[in-house]
Design a protein around this motif. Structure first.
Motif, PDB file in Angstrom:
ATOM      1  N   MET A 196       0.902  -1.120  -0.080  1.00  0.00           N
ATOM      2  CA  MET A 196      -0.016  -0.053  -0.165  1.00  0.00           C
ATOM      3  C   MET A 196       0.976   1.334   0.088  1.00  0.00           C
ATOM      4  N   VAL A 197       0.961   2.028  -1.127  1.00  0.00           N
ATOM      5  CA  VAL A 197       1.842   2.974  -1.150  1.00  0.00           C
ATOM      6  C   VAL A 197       1.030   4.209  -0.956  1.00  0.00           C
ATOM      7  N   ASP A 198       1.737   5.255  -0.032  1.00  0.00           N
ATOM      8  CA  ASP A 198       1.315   6.746   0.301  1.00  0.00           C
ATOM      9  C   ASP A 198       1.793   7.521  -0.749  1.00  0.00           C
ATOM     10  N   ALA A 199       0.976   8.063  -1.309  1.00  0.00           N
ATOM     11  CA  ALA A 199       1.400   9.228  -2.181  1.00  0.00           C
ATOM     12  C   ALA A 199       0.655  10.789  -1.993  1.00  0.00           C
ATOM     13  N   ALA A 200       0.628  10.991  -0.672  1.00  0.00           N
ATOM     14  CA  ALA A 200       0.017  12.160  -0.063  1.00  0.00           C
ATOM     15  C   ALA A 200       0.774  13.342  -0.436  1.00  0.00           C
ATOM     16  N   PRO A 201       2.040  13.442  -0.575  1.00  0.00           N
ATOM     17  CA  PRO A 201       2.806  14.568  -1.186  1.00  0.00           C
ATOM     18  C   PRO A 201       2.394  14.731  -2.490  1.00  0.00           C
ATOM     19  N   LEU A 202       2.063  13.992  -3.351  1.00  0.00           N
ATOM     20  CA  LEU A 202       1.774  14.167  -4.791  1.00  0.00           C
ATOM     21  C   LEU A 202       0.161  14.355  -4.910  1.00  0.00           C
ATOM     22  N   MET A 203      -0.482  14.677  -4.000  1.00  0.00           N
ATOM     23  CA  MET A 203      -2.109  15.107  -4.188  1.00  0.00           C
ATOM     24  C   MET A 203      -2.121  16.617  -4.585  1.00  0.00           C
ATOM     25  N   ALA A 204      -1.460  17.467  -4.019  1.00  0.00           N
ATOM     26  CA  ALA A 204      -1.535  18.821  -4.647  1.00  0.00           C
ATOM     27  C   ALA A 204      -1.305  18.761  -6.224  1.00  0.00           C
ATOM     28  N   ARG A 205      -0.600  18.001  -6.571  1.00  0.00           N
ATOM     29  CA  ARG A 205      -0.182  17.970  -7.968  1.00  0.00           C
ATOM     30  C   ARG A 205      -1.398  17.146  -8.928  1.00  0.00           C
ATOM     31  N   PHE A 206      -1.743  16.002  -8.174  1.00  0.00           N
ATOM     32  CA  PHE A 206      -2.794  15.328  -8.891  1.00  0.00           C
ATOM     33  C   PHE A 206      -4.165  15.283  -8.625  1.00  0.00           C
ATOM     34  N   GLY A 207      -4.592  15.829  -7.383  1.00  0.00           N
ATOM     35  CA  GLY A 207      -5.681  16.135  -6.790  1.00  0.00           C
ATOM     36  C   GLY A 207      -6.308  14.872  -6.022  1.00  0.00           C
ATOM     37  N   ASP A 208      -6.322  13.856  -6.500  1.00  0.00           N
ATOM     38  CA  ASP A 208      -6.765  12.465  -5.900  1.00  0.00           C
ATOM     39  C   ASP A 208      -6.226  11.355  -6.249  1.00  0.00           C
ATOM     40  N   ASP A 209      -6.276  10.284  -5.652  1.00  0.00           N
ATOM     41  CA  ASP A 209      -5.686   9.178  -6.120  1.00  0.00           C
ATOM     42  C   ASP A 209      -6.081   8.415  -7.017  1.00  0.00           C
ATOM     43  N   GLU A 210      -7.453   8.771  -7.540  1.00  0.00           N
ATOM     44  CA  GLU A 210      -8.059   8.126  -8.808  1.00  0.00           C
ATOM     45  C   GLU A 210      -7.452   8.711  -9.934  1.00  0.00           C
ATOM     46  N   THR A 211      -7.128   9.994  -9.924  1.00  0.00           N
ATOM     47  CA  THR A 211      -6.173  10.851 -10.946  1.00  0.00           C
ATOM     48  C   THR A 211      -5.053  10.123 -11.152  1.00  0.00           C
ATOM     49  N   LEU A 212      -4.500  10.096  -9.964  1.00  0.00           N
ATOM     50  CA  LEU A 212      -3.106   9.460 -10.180  1.00  0.00           C
ATOM     51  C   LEU A 212      -3.078   8.147 -10.658  1.00  0.00           C
ATOM     52  N   ALA A 213      -3.845   7.095 -10.288  1.00  0.00           N
ATOM     53  CA  ALA A 213      -3.932   5.938 -10.913  1.00  0.00           C
ATOM     54  C   ALA A 213      -4.165   5.869 -12.250  1.00  0.00           C
ATOM     55  N   LEU A 214      -5.062   6.820 -12.979  1.00  0.00           N
ATOM     56  CA  LEU A 214      -5.203   6.942 -14.303  1.00  0.00           C
ATOM     57  C   LEU A 214      -3.933   7.407 -15.025  1.00  0.00           C
ATOM     58  N   HIS A 215      -3.283   8.305 -14.494  1.00  0.00           N
ATOM     59  CA  HIS A 215      -1.831   8.944 -14.887  1.00  0.00           C
ATOM     60  C   HIS A 215      -0.717   7.516 -15.083  1.00  0.00           C
ATOM     61  N   LEU A 216      -0.746   6.883 -13.915  1.00  0.00           N
ATOM     62  CA  LEU A 216       0.000   5.774 -14.283  1.00  0.00           C
ATOM     63  C   LEU A 216      -0.374   4.746 -15.301  1.00  0.00           C
ATOM     64  N   LEU A 217      -1.565   4.681 -15.413  1.00  0.00           N
ATOM     65  CA  LEU A 217      -2.048   3.751 -16.459  1.00  0.00           C
ATOM     66  C   LEU A 217      -1.673   4.443 -17.752  1.00  0.00           C
ATOM     67  N   ASP A 218      -1.766   5.744 -18.001  1.00  0.00           N
ATOM     68  CA  ASP A 218      -1.407   6.345 -19.260  1.00  0.00           C
ATOM     69  C   ASP A 218       0.061   6.094 -19.394  1.00  0.00           C
ATOM     70  N   HIS A 219       0.959   5.738 -18.318  1.00  0.00           N
ATOM     71  CA  HIS A 219       2.292   5.522 -18.320  1.00  0.00           C
ATOM     72  C   HIS A 219       2.526   4.117 -18.439  1.00  0.00           C
ATOM     73  N   GLY A 220       1.369   3.212 -18.767  1.00  0.00           N
ATOM     74  CA  GLY A 220       1.830   1.683 -18.838  1.00  0.00           C
ATOM     75  C   GLY A 220       1.902   0.831 -17.543  1.00  0.00           C
ATOM     76  N   VAL A 221       1.293   1.535 -16.562  1.00  0.00           N
ATOM     77  CA  VAL A 221       1.258   0.664 -15.353  1.00  0.00           C
ATOM     78  C   VAL A 221      -0.167   0.737 -14.920  1.00  0.00           C
ATOM     79  N   ALA A 222      -0.659  -0.324 -14.468  1.00  0.00           N
ATOM     80  CA  ALA A 222      -2.321  -0.544 -13.950  1.00  0.00           C
ATOM     81  C   ALA A 222      -1.948  -0.779 -12.389  1.00  0.00           C
ATOM     82  N   VAL A 223      -2.561   0.156 -11.718  1.00  0.00           N
ATOM     83  CA  VAL A 223      -2.675  -0.229 -10.133  1.00  0.00           C
ATOM     84  C   VAL A 223      -3.940   0.229  -9.956  1.00  0.00           C
TER      85      VAL A 223
END
Length: 391
Positions: free
Chosen positions: A329-356
């Motif tokens: 379980m990865v904590d990405a709280a410091p990145l939330m100001a950039r991505f807004g929420d973790d769903e957006t971050l997960a979709l961003h990673l999917l765009d880069h070829g990784v499904a989480v």
């Protein structure tokens, strides 16, 4: 027929977000995208040869007819062997039932015992299906938040504070999905002391990942550590994770006879018996050699250490070392100001070829779950892509 004809029970639940992410990754692959899936909780190892041979032998022998609803006598006896050998629970076949996967056993247990207004305590982050099954039954989900600092485990004091006259179940998952957290024996005994004061509360101990632990000593489970609670503890297990048999769809459960009978009563109308061929394979899995698990655990341990090291080296990401299962379980709280929420971050990673899968899918927040049940080379490439995606 339009959606307004759907039942109120169905409207209370959402589709599984782990399978949704997996389905999305499959669709992108079909379009020609190179997607590495770290979203599914499925061992990448081959099913052991003696298990495959047992399935073939069952087919050749014509074992293709109905069985008893709660499972064949052979599989119940083999499951009793498993519960005694691997979990320390001594149970007769009359206190064991076989279902089409552990998920079905959980579904039947909760539907057979919950009424509207009943409350179910679930530590979060949680496995995605727990709250949805509770809601489908018309009961109320009561979250018990946990965090990495506390080992993703609830305390006896937190449990005591959460129990009300309406509390019907406590759901425990150890080792846990999505965190890999494992309850030690002393903490289970402390929880048991609380539960002894509340005789109406049933406990579901989901131990499906018990064979995949990385710490020293035997696996601890509530029915063993607190024998005075045995008449209201249901322990869930199976072969999907330990023997790479997800597609066989076999779960086993042990608990008090009244609850096992209720679950089988419901199963007699929902599905009948689990697949007869899968039951023969599962019996062979429990009866046969278990030494391959040592190698599998070491492979998973090495992958775990690779993921933990790589994630903790990426600015903005961190993860504790899981005690069991095959998740971080990865904590990405410091990145939330950039991505807004973790769903957006997960979709961003999917765009880069990784499904989480986002932490919010599990009742958590500001992060994502990685499954390290993947080939080492693909896992290393996925970690490189994650680092690039968030840098």
């Amino acid at each position: 027929m339009s959606a307004d004809r759907l039942s109120a029970a169905l409207e209370r639940i959402a589709p599984s977000r782990t399978t949704a992410m997996t389905d999305r990754a499959i669709a992108l692959r079909a379009e020609g995208r190179d997607i590495i899936s770290l979203s599914v909780g499925e061992p990448d190892f081959a099913t052991p040869p003696h298990v495959v041979a047992a399935a073939k032998a069952a087919l050749d022998a014509g074992d293709t007819k109905y069985t008893a609803v709660g499972g064949t006598a052979r599989l119940k006896t083999a499951a009793a062997l498993h519960f005694a050998r691997d979990l320390g629970i001594v149970a007769p076949p009359s206190q064991i039932t076989v279902s089409a996967g552990g998920k079905q056993a959980i579904f039947h247990a909760l539907l057979a015992t919950l009424d509207p207004g009943d409350e179910v305590l679930i530590p979060s982050p949680w496995w995605v299906s727990y709250p949805e099954i509770v809601r489908f039954a018309g009961a109320v989900v009561f979250a018990l938040p946990t965090d990495a600092a506390g080992g993703f485990r609830i305390t006896a004091a937190e449990l005591e504070a959460a129990i009300t006259p309406n509390t019907r179940w406590l759901l425990l998952n150890s080792p846990g999905n999505p965190t890999g957290a494992t309850y030690p024996a002393d903490e289970l005994r402390a929880l048991g002391e609380v539960l002894l004061r509340h005789p109406r509360v049933l406990v579901m101990s989901d131990d499906i990942y018990a064979p995949l632990r990385y710490g020293a000593g035997a696996h601890a489970t509530l029915a063993v550590e607190c024998p005075a609670l045995a008449d209201r503890v249901l322990t869930i297990s199976g072969v999907s994770k330990s023997h790479a048999m997800t597609g066989f769809r076999i779960g086993v459960a042990t608990g008090p006879e009244w609850l096992i009978a209720a679950m089988e009563r419901l199963q007699s109308h929902s599905s009948g018996n689990a697949c007869s061929i899968s039951q023969a394979a599962a019996a062979a899995a429990f009866e046969g050699p278990q030494d391959f698990l040592r190698d599998w655990r070491e492979r998973f341990r090495a992958r775990r250490d690779m993921v933990v090291s790589a994630i903790n080296a990426i600015p903005g990401l961190s993860t504790p070392v899981p005690d069991g299962a095959f998740y971080c379980m990865v904590d990405a709280a410091p990145l939330m100001a950039r991505f807004g929420d973790d769903e957006t971050l997960a979709l961003h990673l999917l765009d880069h070829g990784v499904a989480v899968v986002s932490a919010s899918s599990f009742g958590g927040r500001n992060g994502f779950r990685i499954s390290f049940a993947a080939d080492e080379a693909r896992l290393a490439e996925a970690l490189r892509r994650i680092e690039k995606a968030v840098s």
